[in-house]
Each structure stands twice: as structure tokens, then as C-alpha cells.
Design a protein around this motif. Structure first.
Motif, PDB file in Angstrom:
ATOM      1  N   GLU A 441      -8.387   1.651  -3.300  1.00 40.99           N
ATOM      2  CA  GLU A 441      -7.225   0.825  -2.967  1.00 40.99           C
ATOM      3  C   GLU A 441      -6.066   1.069  -3.928  1.00 40.99           C
ATOM      4  OE1 GLU A 441      -6.308  -3.782  -1.660  1.00 40.99           O
ATOM      5  OE2 GLU A 441      -8.008  -3.364  -2.972  1.00 40.99           O
ATOM      6  N   THR A 445      -2.203   1.413  -2.960  1.00 45.03           N
ATOM      7  CA  THR A 445      -1.512   0.139  -3.184  1.00 45.03           C
ATOM      8  C   THR A 445      -0.714   0.258  -4.474  1.00 45.03           C
ATOM      9  OG1 THR A 445      -3.328  -1.034  -2.114  1.00 45.03           O
ATOM     10  CG2 THR A 445      -1.801  -2.344  -3.420  1.00 45.03           C
ATOM     11  N   ARG A 642       1.271  -1.549   0.335  1.00 45.21           N
ATOM     12  CA  ARG A 642       0.179  -0.649   0.690  1.00 45.21           C
ATOM     13  C   ARG A 642       0.676   0.483   1.578  1.00 45.21           C
ATOM     14  NH1 ARG A 642      -4.609  -4.973   2.102  1.00 45.21           N
ATOM     15  NH2 ARG A 642      -5.442  -5.197   0.010  1.00 45.21           N
ATOM     16  N   GLU A 647      -3.455   1.044   5.429  1.00 40.66           N
ATOM     17  CA  GLU A 647      -3.478  -0.299   6.011  1.00 40.66           C
ATOM     18  C   GLU A 647      -3.937  -0.249   7.469  1.00 40.66           C
ATOM     19  OE1 GLU A 647      -3.123  -4.395   5.631  1.00 40.66           O
ATOM     20  OE2 GLU A 647      -3.036  -2.809   4.126  1.00 40.66           O
TER      21      GLU A 647
END
Length: 775
Positions: A441, A445, A642, A647
Motif C-alpha cells: 500500500e 499511497t 492512492r 484503488e
């Protein structure tokens, strides 16, 4: 082959001509298989649905796609983007001004709306007519004169509108509007190459979502196995040999699976119509989008019945069917462990060569990834029966309900394990995916740097509009606690084509204090900022007695440069981090220090602090902003942003996981009801002997809870192992998100609990002494 065909055909006839018992078995098998087939067909239709959405988006594209601007003609149309956001949902909006009789109509629109009129999507019309759309009606007050057809929308739940306008040519220089002569993108740009980690995520998502479906289909074709085996014993009595008996049993399973394929097609068609009326994670599709690939649909139709035959043949290898009955009471041979361990070990062996590659090591081998993940998850279905058998064999003393449950599990641990296999596979895959998503992530992100505690929205004030007047309107807007108004521009060393720059920010003293520590401040002051990150050539340019120029050449509508002599009483201020997360350099000016005409060379922004306890605070701000300038959407600040592709994959996972969980629950319920039907006479006998209903209900709960508990422990172990391997493959530090692990395990347990509760009413109906009646 002739003998196989004859025996399979006899099994099919038994399934349909075996009276009520045969029909019930076929129906249960068909429902279980049909649910799985429906989800497989939906999965094969997803790529076509996404492609259809993309085609619709390309067909309504309203950009000129030309290097040279179009000139006004009888076939041209000016389009302006006036989209907005309402309660976190995007509303696609366009203003239309036809310039001739042959101006192109947008897809799905029959005629151009006049000024003050608009055509809307059915979903937006429904929202505007409801109480929930009250604030949006203030923003879109035009009269609705029609709806947009399906050809002009990407989904039935899309919020979109076209409205009539005039004077849009004046906004072409500011890039808010554009002249076109047709709708559609003539040359859609090819999609960029996706990085290997995202491809790995997509591949693993599909495997994890489809594996439980395959497990449930394999379990569904074995519904009613015990009663079927007793019927097959009668065939042995009239002269059938063991092989023929197995082939007849396979024919029965083939019949149920074939009907299941038809049920699955019916479920799919029903689900396709239902999908058109729902929106999941802001994604909706028209039923016409969901067209499975013919080749994949044919593969499902052929593979499922074939798998039913294979599964039945494998299942009957461990059952001795004799003319006088089925040998089940003898102590069965203990399951062997060694070959079951080969499956997960083989999966790890396939994945091991790709450890450490990450994004810098090239693409992952899709075949090795698929094979490795499938072997690890299939290993659960092989290990769970052995674990359940080994554990329940050591269980014993306890309350009556406990003893009844344990004894039942000892006699049929394989059946109990089959019920839990799908849950275990789904939970293991979900844990692995959660670990992988959590691990990567950070790569997708990024922090925005914006301080959301100091401001939550940013509004750009249009060129030429009064910043102070706009500030006053927002300060009077409901839900706005405070505002900071700042204008920014640049000073150059000459009026045209300057090579050196100094940044300038203009605002009142209160607003300037969010950017720097000011020694003292009153209107008319000018400050030179020290310690800024973006000083450009400020120290070289800003010298006493020198004339600098406010540059207006880079604006959408260029304006004349304005001279500004550097004042003698220039003050110094220390830069601090502003709400956007930057430490600006250059100059700070109060409004009266700005020379006449220079306000046209600077652009104004308002930073708003909202009352977050008011649910519609953002909508009140958007309404005020739309009255000031409908062409610029206020920006909502977030602390993190993101990657769109990442996403989208997460959203796809949540949509797919929701469908798989629904399938798991439905299939488990069917399986539970089939198990209760098998035990109807046993339950009736226990009731006739005086066993309490509460005791039997609790025993059924224990029969479910013990295998589920063991399955979830195994699923957590395999899921953590697979998650660690996937993280090492992406060259990501290994960390375990225990909250996600517990939530996934809890979700699996919750599904089983709900299914058990739903099965209690039919259980209570079965627990009657008259169930012992027979003919």
C-alpha cells in the motif's frame, strides 16, 4: 466407451425416475452447482463489462483531439465541463451551446436543452426528486426536460446531466470549454504497461475469488451421498458389479450437475438483471454489459459436469458397496498425511523462484504464480479432512450434546470437512491478499502533505473576481468555521519574457500569518520571506530601488505586466509550513501594497475550515462555489492519495469478495439442509427416546463449530504463509496486520453462524417422532 455411456445413462434415469428421493437429491445438487456456475459466469463476464464501460466512455468523449483549434461552423458545438460532487459521488455535468443546425448531439440525448433546461440520467432525476437531493437541487436549479438514454451512460446508477448554455466561447481561453464537431475518441490511447506488482495483485485476486467457487461445486455434486450409496447397494443385489455401480453413481451426479448448469444459467440471467439495479462500491453496470465470453461459458458448461463425474469416482474409491449394504460401520483406514503435505510444499516450490523480484526484477511468471497459489489453497482441502479426523478421534467425554456431535464427526469427518473447505479456502486467500495489499500500500499511497486539521477544502476564485467578496460569501456559508484568502503570482526582472522569478503571495495580515512568522503587520506592509523552500531567484531580484514586474503572460487570458518598485521599508519574516504542507519563499504583500491593476495578474485561493459535525457542510460550500464559478470544483483535502489502478483493484476485490461471501452463505445453507435431511430418521428416533430439542440443537451447533474452528486455524496458517511468500516476491518487508487476519477469520465464522441460525427452524421441524413413519 459404450459401457460407460450405458451406465451413465442408467444413472441419469435413476436421478429423474427415482421418485421424490431422487428429485430432492437432484434439486439440492443443482442448486449448489447452479450457485457456483452463476458466479463463474459472472466472473467471465466482468472483463466484457469493464470493456463496455470503457467503450461508452470513449463514445461520449467531448475533446477536439486536434492540434489546430476548430473554427465556428454549422456543425460545431461548444462544450464546458461543469461536473460536481455530491456526498462523495461524482456527478458528470456538461454545458452545451450548439453553433449551427448540424451540431452533434451527445450519445443518449434526443435534442439540445435550451438555456435553463437540462437532461439528466435516470439516477440523477430520482435523486433530484427525493428529499436526499435537496442541496443538489440548489446547485442544479435548471428545469429537467428529459433523460439521458442508456447509450450515453456508463452505468444505470451514474449521476450525469447536460444543460443548455450561452456565451461559452468566452471561456475557451481559460480551457473551461472546448469547440468540437463530433463526440467520441477516434483513437483511444493504449493503456500503459501495468507494473508487475499490480498484475500480481490482479492474478491473485482472481484465483482467490474463484477457488472457493470450485470447492463448493465439488462439494455440491456429493450431496445426498449416504442415501445414494444405500440405493446403489440394491443394484449390487440384482447383479451390478462394483465398477458399473460407480459409473451409475457418476451418472446420477452428472444429471444433477447438468441441471445445475441450467440452474446456473437461470441464476446468472436473474443476477444480471438484479445487478442493473444495484451499485457496489460506486460501480454499476447495465445488464447488457454482462455477456460472458462464449468460449469461457462453453468451458464452464463442459467442465462442471465432467468434474462431477471425476469427483464422484474419486469419492466412491473409499466406500465398499456390497449387495447387503454399504460398509461404513467398520473402522475406516486412517487418512495418510504425506501426500497431503506435498500440495502446499509444491505450491511454495513454484513460487520460490520469484522471491525478491519486486518491480525491479521484471514480470512475474503467471503460470508459476497461478500454479503455486492454487496448490497452496487446494492443500487446505486436502489437509483439513486429515486434521478434523485426527482431532475428533481424540475428543470424548462431555455433555450429551457434545458427545452426540463428537460421535457424529468421528463417523463422518469427511462430510464435515467438505462443508468447511470453501470457508477455509476463502479465508486463507483473503488473509494472504490483505497482507499483500497492506504490504504494498505504501508504494501506491502517497501523503499529500496537506494539513487537514487547518483546512478541509480549497476553492479557486476565478480571474477578475473579487477575492474579498468571495471570502465574505464563504464566511456566510453554513458549515464554514473560518477562511484564509491568499492570492499568488510572480514578479519578473522585465515586463516581457523574464528569466528570473520571485513568488508573491497577497493577503491580509491574518492570512499571511499562516505562511510566515510576522514581526508586526498592518495593511500596506511587504515582507521578504527567509527560510523558504521555493525562493527561486528572490535574493537577486528583490533589491531596494529596483523595479520588478507583475507577470500576467502565463494566465489563460494574458494581461499587461504591472511595474512595482521595491519599497525601502521592506520587512523580513521567517517562513513556516502553510496548510498545503509547503514552506514558501518570495514576498508577502498586504492588499494595499499591491499596485493598481496587479490584482489581475494574481490568482486567488480560499482555504476553508469546516464544521465537520454538520453532515452537509461540504455541499453548502459547493453550492456557494457553484454560484461564484460553476466551472471550478472545490478541492476536498485528504492526507493521503492512492494510485487509481491500485484503488480499482481494491474495489474489484471488495465487489468480488461480497459475491463470494454470498455464495458461501447460500451454498453452506443448502449443504446444511441436505445434512439435516439425511439425519431425519435419526433425529426423530432421538426425540422419540426423550432427547431434549435444545440438546439436539446444541449438538448440531457443535458439529458445525468444531470443523469450522479447525478450518479457520488451518486457513490462518496457510493464509499467513502465502501472504509472507507474496510479500517476499514483491520485495516488500514482511509484516502481519493482525487486525485484518482476525477480521477475515471473524467474517468466515460469522457466515457459518448465520447459516447455522437459519438452519434451526427446519431442524426443529424435523425433530418430531412422526418422522419415523415409513412406507
Amino acid at each position: 466407451m459404450k459401457q460407460w455411456t450405458r451406465d451413465l445413462g442408467m444413472g441419469v434415469r435413476f436421478a429423474f425416475a427415482g421418485g421424490r428421493e431422487g428429485w430432492v437429491r437432484v434439486a439440492l445438487t443443482a442448486v449448489g452447482v447452479g450457485l457456483g456456475v452463476a458466479l463463474l459466469l459472472l466472473t467471465t463476464a466482468i472483463p466484457n463489462a469493464m470493456a463496455a464501460r470503457g467503450d461508452r466512455e470513449d463514445a461520449r468523449a467531448d475533446s477536439a483531439f486536434s492540434a489546430t483549434p476548430l473554427k465556428k461552423a454549422d456543425d460545431t458545438l461548444i462544450v464546458a465541463s461543469v461536473g460536481t460532487t455530491y456526498h462523495d459521488k461524482n456527478v458528470r455535468g456538461r454545458e452545451l451551446e450548439p453553433e449551427g443546425a448540424k451540431a452533434p448531439l451527445p450519445p443518449g440525448v434526443r435534442r439540445f436543452p435550451a438555456v435553463g433546461e437540462m437532461v439528466v440520467s435516470p439516477a440523477l432525476k430520482k435523486l433530484l426528486e427525493s428529499d436526499d437531493g435537496k442541496l443538489l437541487r440548489e446547485r442544479l436549479p435548471d428545469r429537467v426536460v428529459g433523460t439521458i438514454g442508456e447509450s450515453g451512460l456508463v452505468g444505470p446508477a451514474e449521476l450525469a446531466f447536460y444543460r443548455g448554455a450561452e456565451g461559452l466561447a468566452a471561456h475557451m481561453n481559460s480551457f473551461h470549454s472546448e469547440r468540437i464537431d463530433k463526440f467520441g475518441n477516434p483513437d483511444p490511447s493504449p493503456s500503459d504497461r501495468m507494473d508487475p506488482t499490480l498484475l500480481l495483485l490482479i492474478l491473485v485476486v482472481f484465483i482467490v475469488l474463484l477457488m472457493p467457487v470450485a470447492v463448493f461445486i465439488a462439494a455440491a455434486v456429493r450431496f445426498g451421498g449416504e442415501r445414494r450409496d444405500r440405493r446403489l447397494a440394491a443394484l449390487r443385489l440384482v447383479g451390478s458389479d462394483a465398477r458399473m455401480t460407480r459409473r451409475i453413481a457418476a451418472g446420477e451426479a452428472l444429471a444433477g450437475a447438468a441441471v445445475g448448469v441450467l440452474f446456473g444459467a437461470a441464476f446468472f440471467l436473474g443476477a444480471r438483471e438484479f445487478v442493473g439495479s444495484v451499485e457496489v462500491f460506486d460501480i454499476s453496470v447495465f445488464p447488457s454489459y454482462l455477456n460472458p465470453s462464449p468460449l469461457l461459458a462453453l468451458l464452464v458448461a463442459v467442465a462442471v459436469p465432467a468434474a462431477a463425474v471425476v469427483v464422484t469416482q474419486l469419492a466412491l474409491r473409499g466406500v465398499v458397496i456390497e449387495p447387503l449394504g454399504v460398509v461404513r460401520t467398520a473402522k475406516p483406514a486412517r487418512r495418510r498425511l504425506w501426500w497431503r503435505l506435498l500440495l502446499p510444499v509444491g505450491g511454495i516450490a513454484l513460487l520460490y523462484p520469484m522471491i525478491g523480484q519486486g518491480n525491479d526484477g521484471g514480470d512475474f511468471n503467471q503460470y508459476l504464480v497461478t500454479g503455486g497459489v492454487v496448490l497452496l489453497l487446494v492443500g487446505i482441502t486436502a489437509l483439513l479432512p486429515w486434521i478434523v479426523e485426527a482431532v475428533v478421534a481424540r475428543l470424548g467425554a462431555g455433555p450429551v450434546a457434545w458427545q452426540l456431535a463428537v460421535r457424529r464427526l468421528q463417523l463422518s469427518s469427511g462430510t464435515a470437512a467438505r462443508m468447511v473447505n470453501g470457508i477455509a479456502v476463502a479465508v486463507a486467500g483473503a488473509i494472504a491478499l490483505q497482507m499483500l495489499f497492506a504490504g504494498v500500500e505504501g508504494d501506491y499511497t502517497k501523503p499529500t502533505g496537506k494539513d487537514v486539521s487547518r483546512a478541509q477544502m480549497q476553492v479557486q476564485v476565478p480571474t477578475g473576481a473579487s477575492l474579498s467578496a468571495a471570502q465574505a460569501k464563504f464566511e456566510a456559508t453554513r458549515g464554514v468555521k473560518s477562511t484564509v484568502a491568499l492570492s499568488s503570482g510572480y514578479l519578473g526582472e522585465r515586463p516581457k519574457d523574464p528569466e528570473k522569478w520571485a513568488q508573491v503571495n497577497v493577503g491580509d495580515c491574518a492570512s499571511l500569518r499562516v505562511m510566515a512568522k510576522l514581526p508586526s503587520c498592518r495593511d500596506g506592509d511587504v515582507f521578504l520571506i527567509k527560510g523558504g523552500e521555493f525562493n527561486y531567484e528572490t535574493p537577486e531580484l528583490v533589491k531596494q530601488g529596483r523595479t520588478l514586474w507583475f507577470d500576467g503572460s502565463g494566465r489563460a487570458e494574458p494581461v499587461k505586466s504591472i511595474a512595482w518598485p521595491v519599497p525601502k521599508n521592506l520587512k523580513e519574516a521567517q517562513s513556516i509550513e502553510d496548510p498545503t504542507g509547503m514552506k514558501n519563499g518570495g514576498l508577502l504583500m498586504t492588499p494595499s501594497a499591491l499596485p493598481e491593476g496587479a490584482e489581475k495578474t494574481v490568482s486567488g485561493d480560499l482555504y476553508l475550515r469546516l464544521d465537520e459535525s454538520l453532515p452537509g457542510a461540504r455541499e453548502y460550500v459547493r453550492n456557494t462555489a457553484a454560484r461564484i464559478d460553476p466551472y471550478d470544483e472545490p478541492m476536498v483535502w485528504v492526507s493521503e492519495a492512492r494510485d487509481d489502478t491500485y484503488e480499482s483493484i481494491r474495489t474489484g476485490l471488495f465487489v468480488g469478495a461480497s459475491a463470494v461471501l454470498a455464495l458461501i452463505g447460500a451454498s453452506l445453507l443448502v449443504s446444511q439442509l441436505e445434512q439435516l435431511r439425511e439425519r431425519k430418521k435419526l433425529l426423530s428416533a432421538l426425540i422419540a427416546f426423550g432427547t431434549k430439542r435444545s440438546t439436539l440443537s446444541l449438538s448440531v451447533l457443535w458439529q458445525t463449530a468444531i470443523p469450522v474452528g479447525l478450518g479457520l486455524v488451518l486457513a490462518s496458517t496457510v493464509g499467513l504463509t502465502l501472504g509472507v511468500v507474496l510479500l517476499k516476491m514483491t520485495d516488500t518487508p514482511v509484516s502481519v496486520d493482525w487486525a485484518s487476519v482476525l477480521s477475515m477469520t471473524g467474517a468466515g465464522a460469522a457466515v457459518v453462524l448465520v447459516v447455522t441460525l437459519l438452519s434451526l427452524p427446519p431442524l426443529l421441524r424435523l425433530m418430531r417422532p412422526d418422522g419415523l413413519r415409513t412406507e
